[in-house]
Design a protein around this motif. Structure first.
Motif, PDB file in Angstrom:
ATOM      1  N   CYS A  39      32.418  -2.254 -49.920  1.00 23.95           N
ATOM      2  CA  CYS A  39      31.429  -1.736 -48.663  1.00 23.95           C
ATOM      3  C   CYS A  39      31.649  -0.540 -48.324  1.00 23.95           C
ATOM      4  CB  CYS A  39      31.700  -2.609 -47.565  1.00 23.95           C
ATOM      5  SG  CYS A  39      31.900  -4.560 -47.985  1.00 23.95           S
ATOM      6  N   SER A  40      32.226   0.229 -48.333  1.00 21.36           N
ATOM      7  CA  SER A  40      32.816   1.388 -48.425  1.00 21.36           C
ATOM      8  C   SER A  40      31.819   2.283 -49.527  1.00 21.36           C
ATOM      9  CB  SER A  40      34.347   2.060 -48.198  1.00 21.36           C
ATOM     10  OG  SER A  40      35.179   1.684 -47.588  1.00 21.36           O
ATOM     11  N   PHE A  41      31.589   2.163 -50.577  1.00 20.69           N
ATOM     12  CA  PHE A  41      30.919   2.439 -51.320  1.00 20.69           C
ATOM     13  C   PHE A  41      29.160   1.580 -50.506  1.00 20.69           C
ATOM     14  CE2 PHE A  41      34.320   3.078 -54.449  1.00 20.69           C
ATOM     15  CZ  PHE A  41      33.880   4.249 -54.764  1.00 20.69           C
ATOM     16  N   GLY A  42      29.287   1.209 -50.731  1.00 20.58           N
ATOM     17  CA  GLY A  42      27.780   0.072 -49.517  1.00 20.58           C
ATOM     18  C   GLY A  42      27.471   1.249 -48.747  1.00 20.58           C
ATOM     19  N   ALA A  43      28.357   1.637 -48.243  1.00 18.87           N
ATOM     20  CA  ALA A  43      27.766   2.393 -46.577  1.00 18.87           C
ATOM     21  C   ALA A  43      27.649   4.235 -47.445  1.00 18.87           C
ATOM     22  CB  ALA A  43      29.203   2.404 -45.616  1.00 18.87           C
ATOM     23  N   ILE A  44      28.018   4.264 -48.356  1.00 22.63           N
ATOM     24  CA  ILE A  44      27.369   5.445 -48.877  1.00 22.63           C
ATOM     25  C   ILE A  44      26.587   5.340 -49.851  1.00 22.63           C
ATOM     26  CG2 ILE A  44      27.707   7.439 -50.334  1.00 22.63           C
ATOM     27  CD1 ILE A  44      30.850   6.421 -50.775  1.00 22.63           C
ATOM     28  N   ALA A  45      25.663   4.796 -50.266  1.00 23.52           N
ATOM     29  CA  ALA A  45      24.392   3.472 -50.932  1.00 23.52           C
ATOM     30  C   ALA A  45      23.253   3.587 -49.511  1.00 23.52           C
ATOM     31  CB  ALA A  45      24.676   2.759 -51.439  1.00 23.52           C
ATOM     32  N   ASN A  46      23.998   3.584 -48.596  1.00 22.68           N
ATOM     33  CA  ASN A  46      23.091   2.929 -47.693  1.00 22.68           C
ATOM     34  C   ASN A  46      22.676   4.441 -46.509  1.00 22.68           C
ATOM     35  OD1 ASN A  46      22.583   2.759 -44.848  1.00 22.68           O
ATOM     36  ND2 ASN A  46      23.177   0.712 -44.507  1.00 22.68           N
ATOM     37  N   VAL A  47      23.362   5.375 -46.587  1.00 26.02           N
ATOM     38  CA  VAL A  47      23.652   6.240 -46.018  1.00 26.02           C
ATOM     39  C   VAL A  47      22.231   7.294 -46.766  1.00 26.02           C
ATOM     40  CG1 VAL A  47      24.525   8.680 -44.355  1.00 26.02           C
ATOM     41  CG2 VAL A  47      25.427   6.659 -44.852  1.00 26.02           C
ATOM     42  N   VAL A  51      22.103  -5.192 -50.430  1.00 25.05           N
ATOM     43  CA  VAL A  51      21.914  -5.781 -52.035  1.00 25.05           C
ATOM     44  C   VAL A  51      23.649  -5.685 -52.846  1.00 25.05           C
ATOM     45  CG1 VAL A  51      20.739  -5.558 -54.118  1.00 25.05           C
ATOM     46  CG2 VAL A  51      19.501  -5.946 -52.020  1.00 25.05           C
ATOM     47  N   PHE A  52      23.364  -3.604 -52.689  1.00 22.98           N
ATOM     48  CA  PHE A  52      24.373  -3.250 -53.302  1.00 22.98           C
ATOM     49  C   PHE A  52      25.885  -4.169 -53.011  1.00 22.98           C
ATOM     50  CE2 PHE A  52      28.509  -0.430 -53.310  1.00 22.98           C
ATOM     51  CZ  PHE A  52      27.248  -0.167 -54.992  1.00 22.98           C
ATOM     52  N   ASN A  53      26.485  -4.969 -51.999  1.00 19.10           N
ATOM     53  CA  ASN A  53      27.577  -5.127 -51.583  1.00 19.10           C
ATOM     54  C   ASN A  53      27.525  -6.491 -52.513  1.00 19.10           C
ATOM     55  OD1 ASN A  53      28.446  -2.527 -50.171  1.00 19.10           O
ATOM     56  ND2 ASN A  53      28.067  -4.056 -48.117  1.00 19.10           N
ATOM     57  N   TYR A  54      26.379  -7.010 -52.376  1.00 19.50           N
ATOM     58  CA  TYR A  54      25.926  -8.226 -53.095  1.00 19.50           C
ATOM     59  C   TYR A  54      26.804  -8.701 -54.201  1.00 19.50           C
ATOM     60  CZ  TYR A  54      24.339 -12.428 -54.976  1.00 19.50           C
ATOM     61  OH  TYR A  54      24.561 -13.752 -55.304  1.00 19.50           O
TER      62      TYR A  54
END
Ligand SMILES: Nc1nc2c(ncn2[C@@H]2O[C@H](COP(=O)(O)OP(=O)(O)O)[C@@H](O)[C@H]2O)c(=O)[nH]1
Ligand SMILES: [Mg+2]
Length: 382
Positions: free
Chosen positions: A336-344, A370-373
């Motif tokens: 999820c932390s990587f997901g947040a980076i992808a999100n931003v 999508v990334f986290n899933y």
């Protein structure tokens, strides 16, 4: 243990007749129901050669041992004893796949389905129906004492909802009691979802589509019966099962493009937003945290909540337990932390081109779902 062989138990005819019908019985904690169900089914089927295949998910009450004991006394009984797995649909699929009989029936272990209509269901299939459903809502069928008022209302609502996806006028597509030709099943088996509780709906949708592509139609039959109260033990139905079912319906509406688990994952993520905002408010307004600490706590609480709910709901069939629960939680935090980076980064990139706060924000959120899933599917719930 001594094995008793009773020479009178079978006539030569019964021994050499290959089974015409496989009766598939999924079980979880049904120790006090299976043997009596076998007796009821044997009486109902009379001379029809059948095999009785119980698929048990290593029930803690020892159902598998009881079935294996029964199998030592009756050559037509088998137990598929699954270890480390749970799930009604996948159990049914495995049971069906383990038999070679030209027809199979699926029936609950708890005596709620009236086995006495099995011969009539088989007759209809022999006469050309591809799938014959035991129905509680047509003709002489009734729910009887088998369902509480709330569950009856829920079941009827789900019936209407599923009419949307099947496009078929079936009075009881939510039934767990049906009989069908195995060649029709084999053709669509790879496209069935092994998640969830309602496999019949899935079969009808998939087989209907496969036939429509060839310009033929799926022939459905119905035989009414009265739903009985559960014999012994407890129901495994729960509100989680209901939400999983809604996920399956939505997934089928997208033509299977979005898997049910993705939709559930997204739903959990949506709820996580509320948990996040609630915690943010509680920690700043009530506990007096500054924004940084409040936001950090809210993020951790929301991630933990998402992990727990996904483990119960989205991945109920692959639930992590014990030690793996904690390593799973850690990988979930990391992903999820990587997901947040992808999100931003995605949101920022779109914002630079488009300058629309809403579109950029939404794209960022979509990106992290999508990334986290995709990543937790590989690392957390392998
Ligand atoms: N193998 C297997 N069987 C299951 C599972 N969940 C439910 N069942 C069986 O599926 C049948 C229907 O379940 P039940 O709890 O009676 O659902 P209800 O009739 O909708 O309340 C019963 O025979 C259960 O033992 C599962 O996870 N694995
Ligand atoms: Mg039941």
């Amino acid at each position: 243990m001594t094995v008793e062989l009773d020479p009178k138990a079978f006539t030569a005819q019964q021994i050499w007749n290959s089974p015409q019908l496989a009766v598939i019985v999924p079980t979880f904690n049904e120790r006090d129901n299976v043997v009596s169900l076998f007796d009821l089914v044997s009486t109902a089927l009379g001379d029809i050669p059948f095999e009785f295949i119980v698929v048990d998910d290593n029930s803690p009450d020892g159902t598998a041992a009881v079935v294996k004991d029964l199998a030592r006394r009756h050559a037509n009984v088998r137990c598929i004893h699954r270890i480390g797995r749970r799930g009604l649909s996948s159990a049914v699929i495995e049971g069906i796949s383990a038999s070679a009989a030209p027809y199979f029936a699926v029936i609950d272990a708890d005596h709620q389905h009236d086995e006495r209509i099995l011969p009539q269901m088989l007759d209809k299939a022999l006469a050309g129906d591809h799938v014959v459903v035991g129905t509680r809502y047509a003709g002489a069928g009734a729910v009887g004492e088998g369902l509480s008022k709330a569950r009856e209302a829920g079941s009827r609502f789900a019936t209407r909802l599923s009419g949307l996806v099947t496009g078929k006028a079936l009075s009881d597509p939510m039934s767990g009691f049906f009989l069908m030709r195995r060649d029709v099943f084999d053709e669509i088996a790879p496209s069935l979802s092994s998640e969830g509780f309602k496999i019949l709906l899935d079969i009808i949708v998939s087989a209907g589509r496969a036939r429509a592509r060839r310009g033929t139609e799926l022939r459905l039959g119905e035989v009414p019966y009265t739903f009985r109260p559960r014999h012994a033990g407890e129901s495994k139905m729960s509100s989680l099962v209901v939400v999983q079912f809604l996920g399956l319906v939505l997934s089928k509406l997208t033509g299977g493009l979005l898997p049910a688990s993705f939709l559930l994952f997204g739903l959990v993520g949506g709820l996580g937003v509320f948990v996040h905002m609630g915690t943010l408010w509680a920690t700043s307004a009530l506990l007096g945290f500054n924004f940084f600490w409040a936001q950090l706590s809210a993020t951790i609480v929301a991630m933990t909540f998402n992990f727990m709910l996904n483990n119960e709901l989205t991945y109920a069939n692959r639930k992590l337990r014990g030690w793996r629960y904690f390593t799973g939680l850690l990988t979930f935090y990391a992903v999820c932390s990587f997901g947040a980076i992808a999100n931003v980064s995605v949101a920022n990139w779109i914002y630079v081109i488009d300058h629309s706060l809403w579109i950029a924000g939404f794209a960022g959120v979509l990106m992290s779902v999508v990334f986290n899933y995709s990543v937790t599917k590989v690392f957390t719930w392998r």
